[in-house]
Design an enzyme around this catalytic site. Structure first.
Site, PDB file in Angstrom:
ATOM      1  NE  ARG A  39     -15.201  14.216   4.325  1.00 30.73           N
ATOM      2  CZ  ARG A  39     -16.311  14.862   3.918  1.00 30.73           C
ATOM      3  NH1 ARG A  39     -16.737  14.754   2.684  1.00 30.73           N
ATOM      4  NH2 ARG A  39     -16.997  15.602   4.772  1.00 30.73           N
ATOM      5  CE1 TYR A  92      -2.787  -8.255  -0.934  1.00 34.31           C
ATOM      6  CE2 TYR A  92      -4.891  -7.119  -0.851  1.00 34.31           C
ATOM      7  CZ  TYR A  92      -3.706  -7.492  -0.253  1.00 34.31           C
ATOM      8  OH  TYR A  92      -3.454  -7.090   1.027  1.00 34.31           O
ATOM      9  CG  ASP A 138      -4.075  -4.060  -8.244  1.00 37.74           C
ATOM     10  OD1 ASP A 138      -2.950  -3.517  -8.280  1.00 37.74           O
ATOM     11  OD2 ASP A 138      -4.579  -4.515  -7.195  1.00 37.74           O
ATOM     12  CE  LYS A 184       1.159  -4.132  -0.598  1.00 37.97           C
ATOM     13  NZ  LYS A 184       0.096  -4.762  -1.376  1.00 37.97           N
TER      14      LYS A 184
HETATM   15  C1  LIG Z   1      -1.311  -4.910  -1.226  1.00 30.06           C
HETATM   16  C2  LIG Z   1      -2.171  -4.979  -2.426  1.00 30.06           C
HETATM   17  C3  LIG Z   1      -3.462  -4.420  -2.422  1.00 30.06           C
HETATM   18  C4  LIG Z   1      -4.078  -3.800  -1.185  1.00 30.06           C
HETATM   19  O1  LIG Z   1      -3.428  -2.632  -0.837  1.00 30.06           O
HETATM   20  P1  LIG Z   1      -3.337  -2.070   0.694  1.00 30.06           P
HETATM   21  O2  LIG Z   1      -2.537  -0.843   0.527  1.00 30.06           O
HETATM   22  O3  LIG Z   1      -2.696  -3.120   1.521  1.00 30.06           O
HETATM   23  O4  LIG Z   1      -4.736  -1.789   1.129  1.00 30.06           O
HETATM   24  C5  LIG Z   1      -4.194  -4.480  -3.598  1.00 30.06           C
HETATM   25  N1  LIG Z   1      -3.695  -5.068  -4.709  1.00 30.06           N
HETATM   26  C6  LIG Z   1      -2.466  -5.623  -4.736  1.00 30.06           C
HETATM   27  C7  LIG Z   1      -1.974  -6.247  -5.997  1.00 30.06           C
HETATM   28  C8  LIG Z   1      -1.665  -5.602  -3.609  1.00 30.06           C
HETATM   29  O5  LIG Z   1      -0.454  -6.174  -3.641  1.00 30.06           O
END
Ligand SMILES: *Cc1c(COP(=O)(O)O)cnc(C)c1O
Length: 384
Positions: A46, A98, A170, A195
């Site tokens: 962890r 998001y 982000d 992604k």
């Molecule tokens: C998909 C996404 C998230 C969330 O990520 P997960 O891996 O699905 O928890 C956060 N920000 C953006 C811009 C995203 O496209």
């Protein structure tokens, strides 16, 4: 070393213990001590795990930060970052983020006493007007989801630095291949590695990269305390994905540009959102601040929701699915996928209409992708 080389060589590679050229998957919870009170550098997965550490070093170097952290999901990364704050603190966030982030802020974190204001981050006055005495953080997406607004990082960082606010970006849509927010003074970069970084639609993962050692220490403490870390196997998959990030992103962009240019000429299409198009609001900022425009294209079809539904049902190469950033082209209606949990009035206020379709343009042959869009648009027009 340059980006392409770091993507393949950063961190402990080849593995120091064995010479393995592929990073070993250290699928272990615990590590045997050398002596009482003396570890071999690892104690419990962890806190830290050797496979995760290679991914974390790679993420830090690709983003140009001090340290990286790998999480079980993008949302786990975001949840952990929000714990840098405490009850009574206020956050100014972009308004078309998001959908899951909106839910985390308004549906979860505000019950712990955090306050949020959502604004369009396209000018100084709007952001400054939202700042209060208890504001501690500015939250943004470098390229927003799904409207693909591009935020001027110099402008936001300038506002933040004069008030010592934390800035969090982000960077999921842009990836460090196209944009490195820390070079603009951003404090923390967040990713959904589900992604583009992983890129193969087979992992849920997240990441944080910090600009300073102080923030790195606080993130490590939070990750250890909250247990939001990624598993060794998922880290290995993301590492494998990152090795081809540069070549994938180049091709995603080339295909997305061709798709956007094609859609822009179609009479059945009301609007196309892609930062690479000169007609896009964020084109000038994106050209200045990014090395490329990414692989996501949003559009609105004429003919109302029936035409949108017919279009989505008749695509053959694009799959009707949530998510983005994988090899496979995906299409989805934002209102019923990524933003389904966001109230309809809020969605419409920020411009996420029921007619908005988001395409994640994959790595298939571009002629197949365009022929697919062409035939689906034709059917959609007949049914509208
Ligand atoms: C998909 C996404 C998230 C969330 O990520 P997960 O891996 O699905 O928890 C956060 N920000 C953006 C811009 C995203 O496209």
């Amino acid at each position: 070393m340059r980006f392409e080389t770091l993507a393949i060589h950063a961190g402990d590679r080849p593995d120091a213990a064995t010479g393995a050229i592929s990073v070993p998957i250290y699928q272990t919870s615990t590590f045997v001590f050398e002596d009482v009170g003396k570890t071999r550098g690892w104690d419990y997965s962890r806190m830290a795990n050797p496979t995760r550490s290679v991914l974390e070093a790679t993420l830090a170097q690709l983003e140009g930060g001090k340290a990286g952290f790998a999480f079980a999901s993008g949302m786990a990364a975001e949840t952990t970052v929000m714990h840098l704050l405490k009850a009574g603190d206020h956050v100014v966030s972009l308004d078309d983020m998001y959908g899951g982030t909106y839910t985390l802020f308004q549906g979860v974190m505000n019950a712990f006493g955090l306050e949020f204001t959502f604004v369009r981050m396209d000018n100084k006055q709007t952001i400054e007007a939202a700042i209060r005495p208890n504001t501690r953080m500015l939250w943004l997406e470098t390229v927003s989801n799904p409207l693909l607004n591009v935020i001027d990082l110099e402008m936001v960082v300038d506002i933040a630095k004069r008030r010592t606010l934390l800035t969090v970006a982000d960077n999921t849509f842009a990836t460090p291949y196209f944009l490195r927010p820390i070079e603009y003074g951003v404090d923390l970069v967040v990713h959904s590695t589900s992604k583009y970084l992983n890129g193969h639609s087979d992992v849920i993962g997240g990441a944080v990269v910090t600009a300073t050692d102080e923030l790195a220490q606080r993130m490590q403490s939070l990750l250890t305390a909250m247990g939001t870390c990624a598993s060794p196997f998922d880290c290995w998959l993301v590492l494998r994905g990152i090795e081809t990030l540069p070549v994938r992103m180049k091709q995603h962009e080339e295909n997305a540009m061709a798709v956007a240019s094609y859609l822009k000429e179609q009479p059945a299409v009301r609007r196309v959102l892609y930062p690479g198009l000169e007609s896009h609001k964020g084109h000038e900022i994106a050209s200045r601040q990014m090395k490329g425009f990414g692989g996501v294209v949003s559009l609105e079809l004429k003919g109302g929701v029936e035409s949108v539904n017919a279009f989505l049902r008749n695509l053959k190469v694009f799959s009707l699915a949530e998510s983005l950033g994988g090899l496979t082209s995906l299409a989805g209606q934002s209102a019923t996928t990524s933003h389904v949990a966001v109230p309809k009035e809020y969605r419409e206020k920020v411009g996420i209409t029921d007619e908005l379709i988001r395409l994640s343009v994959g790595l298939e042959n571009i002629d197949d992708l365009i022929e697919d869009l062409e035939q689906a648009i034709r059917i959609a027009q007949m049914e509208a």
